[in-house]
Design an enzyme around this catalytic site. Structure first.
Site, PDB file in Angstrom:
ATOM      1  N   LEU A  15       0.831  -1.002   0.016  1.00  0.00           N
ATOM      2  CA  LEU A  15       0.560   0.168  -0.058  1.00  0.00           C
ATOM      3  C   LEU A  15       0.870   1.523   0.231  1.00  0.00           C
ATOM      4  CD1 LEU A  15      -3.159   1.058  -0.041  1.00  0.00           C
ATOM      5  CD2 LEU A  15      -2.212   1.439   2.885  1.00  0.00           C
ATOM      6  N   LYS A  17       3.839   2.015  -1.019  1.00  0.00           N
ATOM      7  CA  LYS A  17       4.412   2.101  -2.867  1.00  0.00           C
ATOM      8  C   LYS A  17       3.350   2.036  -3.856  1.00  0.00           C
ATOM      9  CE  LYS A  17       5.376  -1.994  -5.303  1.00  0.00           C
ATOM     10  NZ  LYS A  17       5.730  -3.425  -5.145  1.00  0.00           N
ATOM     11  N   ASP A  86       9.989  -3.587  14.668  1.00  0.00           N
ATOM     12  CA  ASP A  86       9.423  -4.922  15.091  1.00  0.00           C
ATOM     13  C   ASP A  86       8.200  -4.546  15.649  1.00  0.00           C
ATOM     14  OD1 ASP A  86       7.904  -7.562  15.668  1.00  0.00           O
ATOM     15  OD2 ASP A  86       9.659  -7.958  15.976  1.00  0.00           O
ATOM     16  N   ASP A 178     -11.602   4.604   3.842  1.00  0.00           N
ATOM     17  CA  ASP A 178     -12.432   3.883   3.493  1.00  0.00           C
ATOM     18  C   ASP A 178     -12.787   4.942   1.737  1.00  0.00           C
ATOM     19  OD1 ASP A 178     -14.631   3.393   1.736  1.00  0.00           O
ATOM     20  OD2 ASP A 178     -15.810   2.349   3.318  1.00  0.00           O
ATOM     21  N   HIS A 179     -11.209   4.689   1.260  1.00  0.00           N
ATOM     22  CA  HIS A 179     -11.387   4.534  -0.090  1.00  0.00           C
ATOM     23  C   HIS A 179     -12.490   5.969  -0.608  1.00  0.00           C
ATOM     24  CE1 HIS A 179     -10.627   1.498  -2.134  1.00  0.00           C
ATOM     25  NE2 HIS A 179     -10.970   1.754  -3.295  1.00  0.00           N
ATOM     26  N   LYS A 183     -13.058   8.720  -2.923  1.00  0.00           N
ATOM     27  CA  LYS A 183     -13.241   9.351  -4.051  1.00  0.00           C
ATOM     28  C   LYS A 183     -14.109  10.761  -4.543  1.00  0.00           C
ATOM     29  CE  LYS A 183     -13.597   4.357  -5.444  1.00  0.00           C
ATOM     30  NZ  LYS A 183     -12.211   4.134  -6.681  1.00  0.00           N
ATOM     31  N   HIS A 241     -17.962  -0.264   2.155  1.00  0.00           N
ATOM     32  CA  HIS A 241     -18.430   0.998   0.813  1.00  0.00           C
ATOM     33  C   HIS A 241     -19.495   1.179   0.465  1.00  0.00           C
ATOM     34  CE1 HIS A 241     -13.797   0.559   0.369  1.00  0.00           C
ATOM     35  NE2 HIS A 241     -13.447  -0.503  -0.149  1.00  0.00           N
TER      36      HIS A 241
HETATM   37  C1  BG6 Z   1     -11.084  -2.693  -1.819  1.00  0.00           C
HETATM   38  C2  BG6 Z   1     -11.721  -3.995  -1.887  1.00  0.00           C
HETATM   39  O1  BG6 Z   1     -11.769  -1.598  -0.506  1.00  0.00           O
HETATM   40  O2  BG6 Z   1     -12.136  -1.834  -2.916  1.00  0.00           O
HETATM   41  C3  BG6 Z   1     -11.162  -4.551  -3.652  1.00  0.00           C
HETATM   42  O3  BG6 Z   1     -10.340  -4.565  -0.544  1.00  0.00           O
HETATM   43  C4  BG6 Z   1     -11.702  -4.035  -4.497  1.00  0.00           C
HETATM   44  O4  BG6 Z   1     -11.577  -5.624  -2.984  1.00  0.00           O
HETATM   45  C5  BG6 Z   1     -11.359  -2.535  -4.274  1.00  0.00           C
HETATM   46  O5  BG6 Z   1     -11.308  -4.560  -5.565  1.00  0.00           O
HETATM   47  C6  BG6 Z   1     -12.057  -2.097  -5.588  1.00  0.00           C
HETATM   48  O6  BG6 Z   1     -11.991  -0.755  -5.275  1.00  0.00           O
HETATM   49  P1  BG6 Z   1     -12.627   0.353  -6.314  1.00  0.00           P
HETATM   50  O7  BG6 Z   1     -11.004   1.707  -6.303  1.00  0.00           O
HETATM   51  O8  BG6 Z   1     -11.438   0.112  -7.804  1.00  0.00           O
HETATM   52  O9  BG6 Z   1     -13.753   0.754  -7.266  1.00  0.00           O
END
Ligand code: BG6
Length: 487
Positions: A15, A17, A86, A178-179, A183, A241
């Site tokens: 992550l 990287k 560690d 939560d990515h 967005k 998500h």
């Molecule tokens: C991640 C999941 O949180 O979101 C992955 O663990 C999934 O399995 C990914 O592929 C999808 O993210 P995005 O941004 O490509 O829709």
């Protein structure tokens, strides 16, 4: 922006990287980092500083949205040091504290510390404990913690983890990534709903017939079977998500546009989510797993034939569900949610279908009025469109759907991680998951987890490259609707 030390656990991991270093580099170029910033990378591997810098350089060169220039890269690397740690060794944290204090002195940083745990979740509580014990957390400046999902495996494990984190950090100091909340189009939902009186007036059960939230992927389990086979789509995508997208879509106008009010409104949505009984689950949830098939002309194996997946695995790679929000704004409006791997396309979108009381107005002309749709495309391209009805003069005034469309310029948009790390730098937690949201989401899906685990809900196989099990189409059709593709 206040100066700070950025302590990155797991600095040699994947992550870091792919996402964290490229994001930091872009923030640096955009001058969106604190004027005094010291980055301390931590990992298990012995590495010289030169080797670590090379590692960061490779990461930025391969994964940054910008082509880095040598000069800027060098200046960026000067902010970064590396040391081994560690996670289980108490002494290592004492050494880390010394290093942090040295950096603070060198950069004149008044004790502000940001800890980013980019490590496997099993280390979260150990690290939090040692941050407290070693004195790293007792600072005269601020301290902040960033963690990544999974936040637990079910409600009990999530609560346990949170209790551990709370020994060292207050809720206001914890930033749960939560990515999806990073967005741009998800962040934009707030403005769409609240800054547009035209939409705000229609954003309720008087005008909306149903809401559809889809996150479909073409990829399979990839090299993550070890994690995914125990998680499934329900924990990997749905609990976090998908429910975040639901909260962002259905939240009501907050008093103020600020983190606490927005998160309050989101929490109210999930609090109003109707709990699913075992009968509801049978009628409102579809579980699937991909079989072999073809994606973009390439044959792909069934889930159970993927490397690392248990033989006869019953793990879900697809979930669709019909949800109800029992509050005055959404009573009676079905929210259809679906997510799956190895589907026909990569697309994340929200489609709002408006009620259509004028459907039969043109019946004498042998025409039907199509429903108005508002389509918010989140991924891979960002766009929104409003589908309206219009007469086509070239076809004797026949009614046709037309679309008012907006899409933003992709290249210049900062990545989710850039936006989120920048928010943490500024102490803005609006687009991070609050503990209450996480806990309520686990509580709400608990009956589903039980049904999946006990196999009381059929596991439907779908061919890779399709739109999922036909039962997911039937779920919507039995209410008189159809899944909209948004095209
Ligand atoms: C991640 C999941 O949180 O979101 C992955 O663990 C999934 O399995 C990914 O592929 C999808 O993210 P995005 O941004 O490509 O829709």
């Amino acid at each position: 922006m206040e100066s700070m030390t950025f302590v990155l656990f797991g600095a040699t991991g994947d992550l870091a990287k792919r996402k964290i270093f490229p994001a930091l580099y872009n923030l640096y170029i955009d001058q969106k980092v604190p004027s005094a910033l010291s980055v301390i990378g931590l990992g298990m591997d012995e590495m010289t500083l030169a080797d670590f810098h090379q590692h960061v350089k490779d990461a930025v060169t391969s994964f940054s949205r910008r082509d880095p220039s040598e000069k800027e890269l060098q200046a960026f690397l000067e902010k970064i040091v590396y040391t081994t740690l560690d996670a289980k060794k108490e002494d290592d944290y004492i050494k880390l504290l010394q290093l942090v204090e040295e950096q603070e002195k060198a950069y004149d940083i008044p004790g502000n510390r940001l800890f980013y745990l980019s490590v496997a979740p099993m280390f979260f509580d150990t690290i939090a404990l040692h941050i407290k014990k070693s004195g790293l957390g007792s600072t005269k400046g601020f301290k902040r913690l960033i963690i990544e999902k999974p936040f637990g495996h079910d409600v009990e494990s999530a609560q346990e983890l949170n209790n551990h984190l709370n020994h060292a950090f207050e809720e206001e100091e914890i930033y749960r990534i939560d990515h999806y909340l990073g967005k741009p189009m998800v962040q934009n939902l707030e403005a769409l709903e609240f800054a547009n009186p035209v939409l705000q007036a229609l954003w309720n059960n008087q005008y909306i017939a149903n809401v559809q939230i889809t996150a479909s992927e073409t990829v399979g389990v990839e090299k993550r079977a070890g994690y995914y086979d125990g998680a499934g789509a329900i924990r990997d995508m749905f609990q976090n998500h998908m429910l975040q997208l639901l909260m962002m879509t259905a939240m009501h106008l907050p008093k103020k546009i600020c983190a606490s009010d927005i998160r309050d409104e989101k929490r109210k949505v999930i609090e109003s989510l109707r709990p699913l009984t075992s009968t509801d689950i049978q009628q409102s949830v579809v579980r699937g797993q991909y079989g072999a098939g073809e994606i973009k002309g390439k044959t792909v194996p069934a889930y159970t034939d993927e490397p690392g997946v248990k033989e006869h695995s019953q793990t879900d790679t697809f979930v669709a569900a019909r949800l109800w929000i029992d509050n005055e704004f959404w009573q009676g409006v079905p929210f259809y949610i679906r997510t799956g791997k190895r589907l026909s396309e990569k697309s994340t979108r929200i489609v709002i279908e408006f009620k259509n009381p004028l459907k039969d107005l043109y019946v004498d002309q042998n025409q039907e009025v199509a429903p108005n749709l508002f389509v918010i495309q989140i991924n891979p391209n960002e766009s929104m469109s409003l589908q309206l009805n219009s007469k086509n003069p070239l076809k004797n005034g026949q009614l046709e759907t037309v679309s008012i469309h907006f899409s933003s310029d992709q290249d210049e948009i900062p990545e989710a991680y850039e936006r989120l790390i920048y928010d943490v730098f500024r102490g803005d937690s609006t687009f991070f998951a609050h503990w209450k949201e996480v806990e309520l989401a686990w509580k709400w899906i608990d009956p589903l987890l039980q049904a999946f685990q006990n196999n009381t809900l059929p596991l439907n196989t779908y061919e890779a490259g399709t739109n999922g099990p036909k039962e997911a189409d039937e779920l919507v059709q039995k209410d008189g609707f159809t899944w909209w593709t948004g095209k």
